[in-house]
Structure formats: C-alpha cells, structure tokens
Design a protein around this motif. Structure first.
Motif, PDB file in Angstrom:
ATOM      1  N   ILE A 179      -4.390  19.934 -31.634  1.00 43.13           N
ATOM      2  CA  ILE A 179      -3.053  20.602 -30.298  1.00 43.13           C
ATOM      3  C   ILE A 179      -3.008  20.076 -29.641  1.00 43.13           C
ATOM      4  O   ILE A 179      -4.004  20.180 -28.436  1.00 43.13           O
ATOM      5  CB  ILE A 179      -3.589  21.814 -31.127  1.00 43.13           C
ATOM      6  N   GLU A 180      -2.742  19.271 -29.064  1.00 51.93           N
ATOM      7  CA  GLU A 180      -2.030  18.667 -27.889  1.00 51.93           C
ATOM      8  C   GLU A 180      -1.121  18.388 -27.073  1.00 51.93           C
ATOM      9  O   GLU A 180      -0.108  18.970 -27.916  1.00 51.93           O
ATOM     10  CB  GLU A 180      -2.799  17.002 -27.778  1.00 51.93           C
ATOM     11  N   ASN A 181      -1.183  19.080 -25.662  1.00 50.77           N
ATOM     12  CA  ASN A 181      -0.075  19.097 -24.437  1.00 50.77           C
ATOM     13  C   ASN A 181       1.232  20.173 -25.096  1.00 50.77           C
ATOM     14  O   ASN A 181       2.218  20.064 -24.676  1.00 50.77           O
ATOM     15  CB  ASN A 181       0.990  18.246 -24.386  1.00 50.77           C
ATOM     16  N   SER A 182       0.353  20.518 -25.681  1.00 52.70           N
ATOM     17  CA  SER A 182       1.562  22.376 -25.850  1.00 52.70           C
ATOM     18  C   SER A 182       1.012  24.001 -25.268  1.00 52.70           C
ATOM     19  O   SER A 182      -0.488  24.495 -24.852  1.00 52.70           O
ATOM     20  CB  SER A 182       0.545  23.261 -27.848  1.00 52.70           C
ATOM     21  N   LYS A 183       1.537  24.874 -26.176  1.00 56.32           N
ATOM     22  CA  LYS A 183       1.620  26.005 -24.765  1.00 56.32           C
ATOM     23  C   LYS A 183       1.167  26.904 -26.468  1.00 56.32           C
ATOM     24  O   LYS A 183       1.909  26.857 -27.037  1.00 56.32           O
ATOM     25  CB  LYS A 183       3.016  26.553 -24.073  1.00 56.32           C
ATOM     26  N   LEU A 184       0.142  27.709 -25.771  1.00 55.10           N
ATOM     27  CA  LEU A 184      -0.198  28.967 -26.954  1.00 55.10           C
ATOM     28  C   LEU A 184       0.000  30.110 -25.639  1.00 55.10           C
ATOM     29  O   LEU A 184      -0.603  30.262 -25.247  1.00 55.10           O
ATOM     30  CB  LEU A 184      -1.915  28.991 -26.795  1.00 55.10           C
ATOM     31  N   ILE A 185       1.011  31.325 -26.035  1.00 53.84           N
ATOM     32  CA  ILE A 185       1.070  32.646 -25.782  1.00 53.84           C
ATOM     33  C   ILE A 185       0.386  33.289 -26.366  1.00 53.84           C
ATOM     34  O   ILE A 185       1.298  33.227 -27.671  1.00 53.84           O
ATOM     35  CB  ILE A 185       2.522  32.445 -25.639  1.00 53.84           C
ATOM     36  N   GLY A 186      -0.047  34.490 -26.150  1.00 50.34           N
ATOM     37  CA  GLY A 186      -1.305  35.523 -26.727  1.00 50.34           C
ATOM     38  C   GLY A 186      -2.935  34.585 -26.759  1.00 50.34           C
ATOM     39  O   GLY A 186      -2.973  34.028 -26.937  1.00 50.34           O
ATOM     40  N   GLN A 187      -3.171  35.534 -28.162  1.00 56.96           N
ATOM     41  CA  GLN A 187      -4.787  35.866 -27.666  1.00 56.96           C
ATOM     42  C   GLN A 187      -5.072  34.330 -28.564  1.00 56.96           C
ATOM     43  O   GLN A 187      -3.945  33.625 -29.095  1.00 56.96           O
ATOM     44  CB  GLN A 187      -5.446  36.612 -28.518  1.00 56.96           C
ATOM     45  N   ILE A 188      -6.510  33.874 -28.780  1.00 61.02           N
ATOM     46  CA  ILE A 188      -6.846  32.607 -29.989  1.00 61.02           C
ATOM     47  C   ILE A 188      -7.234  32.904 -30.506  1.00 61.02           C
ATOM     48  O   ILE A 188      -8.233  33.507 -30.412  1.00 61.02           O
ATOM     49  CB  ILE A 188      -6.445  31.707 -29.008  1.00 61.02           C
ATOM     50  N   ASN A 189      -7.690  33.308 -31.943  1.00 60.07           N
ATOM     51  CA  ASN A 189      -8.608  33.130 -32.796  1.00 60.07           C
ATOM     52  C   ASN A 189      -8.397  31.715 -33.921  1.00 60.07           C
ATOM     53  O   ASN A 189      -7.927  31.242 -34.665  1.00 60.07           O
ATOM     54  CB  ASN A 189      -7.808  33.935 -33.546  1.00 60.07           C
ATOM     55  N   LEU A 190      -9.842  31.042 -33.301  1.00 60.07           N
ATOM     56  CA  LEU A 190     -10.270  29.813 -34.516  1.00 60.07           C
ATOM     57  C   LEU A 190     -11.356  30.033 -35.424  1.00 60.07           C
ATOM     58  O   LEU A 190     -11.726  30.617 -35.397  1.00 60.07           O
ATOM     59  CB  LEU A 190     -10.633  28.869 -33.519  1.00 60.07           C
ATOM     60  N   LYS A 191     -10.367  29.884 -36.591  1.00 61.48           N
ATOM     61  CA  LYS A 191     -12.034  30.118 -37.594  1.00 61.48           C
ATOM     62  C   LYS A 191     -12.249  28.525 -38.244  1.00 61.48           C
ATOM     63  O   LYS A 191     -11.278  28.057 -38.900  1.00 61.48           O
ATOM     64  CB  LYS A 191     -11.283  31.203 -38.341  1.00 61.48           C
ATOM     65  N   GLY A 192     -13.448  28.252 -37.768  1.00 65.43           N
ATOM     66  CA  GLY A 192     -13.896  27.505 -38.704  1.00 65.43           C
ATOM     67  C   GLY A 192     -14.627  26.134 -37.825  1.00 65.43           C
ATOM     68  O   GLY A 192     -14.432  25.996 -36.644  1.00 65.43           O
ATOM     69  N   GLU A 193     -14.558  24.813 -38.177  1.00 63.93           N
ATOM     70  CA  GLU A 193     -14.772  23.764 -37.547  1.00 63.93           C
ATOM     71  C   GLU A 193     -13.592  22.962 -37.216  1.00 63.93           C
ATOM     72  O   GLU A 193     -12.253  22.853 -37.795  1.00 63.93           O
ATOM     73  CB  GLU A 193     -16.156  23.125 -38.007  1.00 63.93           C
ATOM     74  N   ASN A 194     -14.459  21.591 -36.532  1.00 65.30           N
ATOM     75  CA  ASN A 194     -12.993  20.780 -36.164  1.00 65.30           C
ATOM     76  C   ASN A 194     -11.440  20.887 -36.180  1.00 65.30           C
ATOM     77  O   ASN A 194     -10.567  20.114 -36.351  1.00 65.30           O
ATOM     78  CB  ASN A 194     -13.070  19.407 -37.022  1.00 65.30           C
ATOM     79  N   ILE A 195     -11.719  22.039 -34.486  1.00 71.34           N
ATOM     80  CA  ILE A 195     -10.239  22.581 -34.181  1.00 71.34           C
ATOM     81  C   ILE A 195      -9.848  22.296 -32.940  1.00 71.34           C
ATOM     82  O   ILE A 195     -11.020  23.127 -31.523  1.00 71.34           O
ATOM     83  CB  ILE A 195     -10.143  24.290 -34.321  1.00 71.34           C
TER      84      ILE A 195
END
Length: 201
Positions: A179-195
C-alpha cells in the motif's frame, strides 16, 4: 448457467442494463471463454450468488457500474484479465472483488463499501489498484494461497487510495500486499507476512 451468459464468443458490448433479483441460478452475469467484452453503465441488485462471474476470458472491461447486496461476490475472476474502472460495490456478503486462479486485474477510481472482504487476491493472481475508496469493509484486503495447483498466493499493489474503518484489517498468507501513498483512517490490523505500508499520508 446464469441469468445471462456470454459463452465462447468475442467483441461483445453490454450497456445501460439493470439486472435484479435473480433466483434460479447463482450468477447474474457469467462470462466464460470469451474476449473483448465491454460492460458499461450496468446496475446489479441482490444477486442470488455472484453478480458478475468471469472465467477463462481476456480483455474484459467493466466501467461505470454499480453492484448492490450480492449474496456472494460482486465480481469473481478465474484465469482472466480484467480492467475495472469507476465501479461501486456495496454490501457483498462475501467479496466485493475476488481475483483468483492466475487472474490479472487493474482497478481504478472505484469505491468498495460495507462488504465482508473488499479485495481478495489468491492463487498466482495479481491486482494493481489506484484511487480506490475502501469504506467500512470487515476485511479491506486479503491475499492468500488456496489452490495448491497454482503454486503461490496473490500479489496486491494499491496506490493513492483511502481506507476508512474503525479497524482496517489486512491479511496475507504466502502472498504480498503493498500500500503506497494512501490514507488510512482508523486502527490498522495486519495479520500475516509481507504487508507493506509505504509513504502513508
């Protein structure tokens, strides 16, 4: 079988059609073994299964289309090459767009809202997305390996997009999500690898 099937043909254009309330077959529109198919200004309401199912086809274009409340997927791809532009998909019970079995998809200027999974990419498939609004999907992006015969998972690249949710969930298994040059509003939950989140706005 489907509400409307495009089977083993080419150079087809569908425009200004409203599909609604199918109940005898899973898919509203099924495209298989076809090429150079252009879909524009279509509306799909309350599909019994997938709204649009595309199998083993190439040069498929979907533009200015709205898909509401599919019981399964909004758009489902298998071994196909598809370009999607200016599409709104709302309320799919499974995936807004499922990109599987060595498919390649380009998605631009679209909105995915309140779906179970907004984007799923799997089994050797690739998706390139630009200027997408992800709004309140239970899972924003999921990438994984499901079918062993394809040998690997999926690859998702997303740029210049907006993610909005109380919890923005992403999952990756044997796959990559960038994910590049993007806006994330709220919490971020990453599950797994290579994110990878790069140059977050």
């Amino acid at each position: 079988t489907s509400m409307l099937s495009i089977h083993n043909t080419k150079n087809i254009k569908l425009s200004n059609i409203n599909f609604s309330q199918n109940h005898d077959y899973d898919d509203m529109l099924h495209i298989i073994y076809s090429s150079n198919v252009y879909l524009e200004n279509l509306i799909f309401n309350n599909a019994f299964g997938d709204a649009i199912d595309i199998d083993i086809s190439n040069n498929i274009f979907i533009e200015n289309t709205k898909i509401f409340n599919s019981k399964n997927d909004g758009i489902d791809l298998m071994e196909s090459d598809v370009t999607i532009k200016n599409v709104k998909i709302l309320g799919s019970n499974d995936k807004a767009i499922s990109i599987g079995e060595s498919s390649n998809a380009k998605i631009i200027l679209s909105e995915l809202e309140r779906n179970n999974i907004a984007i799923a990419v799997k089994d050797g498939s690739k998706v390139n997305m630009d200027k997408i609004n992800f709004i309140n999907n239970s899972v924003q992006v999921s990438a994984y390996k499901k079918n062993l015969q394809y040998g690997k998972g999926g690859e998702a690249y997303i740029s210049n997009s907006n993610f909005t949710n109380n919890k923005n969930s992403f999952s990756s298994k044997d796959s990559t999500i960038t994910i590049e040059n993007s806006k994330l509003i709220g919490q971020i939950n990453l599950k797994g690898e290579n994110i990878n989140v790069i140059n977050r706005k």
